[in-house]
Design an enzyme around this catalytic site. Sequence first.
Site, PDB file in Angstrom:
ATOM      1  CD  GLU A  43      -2.734   1.393   2.412  1.00  0.00           C
ATOM      2  OE1 GLU A  43      -3.617   2.279   2.402  1.00  0.00           O
ATOM      3  OE2 GLU A  43      -2.520   0.647   3.391  1.00  0.00           O
ATOM      4  CG  ASP A 117      -1.061  15.236  -2.224  1.00  0.00           C
ATOM      5  OD1 ASP A 117      -1.860  15.951  -2.872  1.00  0.00           O
ATOM      6  OD2 ASP A 117      -0.153  15.703  -1.533  1.00  0.00           O
ATOM      7  CE  LYS A 121      -0.660  25.540  -6.792  1.00  0.00           C
ATOM      8  NZ  LYS A 121       0.447  26.375  -6.246  1.00  0.00           N
ATOM      9  CG  ASP A 153     -13.112  12.233  -1.084  1.00  0.00           C
ATOM     10  OD1 ASP A 153     -11.868  12.244  -1.266  1.00  0.00           O
ATOM     11  OD2 ASP A 153     -13.700  13.134  -0.454  1.00  0.00           O
ATOM     12  CD  GLU A 193      -6.416   5.198   8.880  1.00  0.00           C
ATOM     13  OE1 GLU A 193      -6.452   4.997   7.632  1.00  0.00           O
ATOM     14  OE2 GLU A 193      -5.436   4.900   9.582  1.00  0.00           O
ATOM     15  CE1 TYR A 194      -7.680  12.188   5.565  1.00  0.00           C
ATOM     16  CE2 TYR A 194      -6.010  10.808   4.517  1.00  0.00           C
ATOM     17  CZ  TYR A 194      -6.361  11.942   5.230  1.00  0.00           C
ATOM     18  OH  TYR A 194      -5.380  12.836   5.603  1.00  0.00           O
ATOM     19  CD  GLU A 195     -13.610   3.088   1.884  1.00  0.00           C
ATOM     20  OE1 GLU A 195     -14.530   2.452   1.340  1.00  0.00           O
ATOM     21  OE2 GLU A 195     -12.437   2.670   1.966  1.00  0.00           O
TER      22      GLU A 195
END
Length: 212
Positions: A43, A117, A121, A153, A193-195
């Site tokens: 990962e 990330d 830009k 997301d 965690e972000y999910e």
Amino acid sequence: MRLRNVPGAREDIAKSSMTVNEPEALKGKWSEVFGNDHPVRIEIGMGKGNFIIQLAHENPTVNYIGIEKYSSVLVRAIEKCADEELSNLKFIRMEAEYLCDVFAPQEIDRIYLNFSDPWPKDRHAKRRLTSRQFFERYDVILKRDGIVEFKTDNDQLFQFSLEQIPEAGWRLKEYTWDLHHDKAMVKGNVMTEYEMKFSAMGNPIHKLIAER
């Protein structure tokens, strides 16, 4: 995302038995690190480790390596493993650009990219982990039947990824713009965690699987 500095994080990482501190020396030798010939999956950008730690628990016959460049984040994953023995899990603190210095050709079975990330830009597009440039690296280290799984997301990053994969000479095996409402693709899904955070906010989670 602002990261809080954790005093002593680098020292804790260096002395942890979960961490590989000189991974370049183990290129082509990861089966020796784990002491078996089980598949090796990585990962990239593992954050605090919830996803890969759960996978290691659920799949004892698969070896996992979590890669994270931020010491302040990686140390939290190490702390989560303090009271348990996971012989099929190791961590590396490194930049993703150096994957080919650490893994030999076709040494990896699967690559997970979770909430990477977005580098919004345009001039930073090649830094995105689903860019054509990164898929060239994956092409080297991944077994011929290996796959790349990506979740996010971020609408713009996902659309960029869908376009980059065929440009890199890969193909989309399957994808969805709303993972948690896709009965087929959500089976066996392990949340990061972000999910958890973003889905609780009502944000649809996007996922794709790429293969050669």
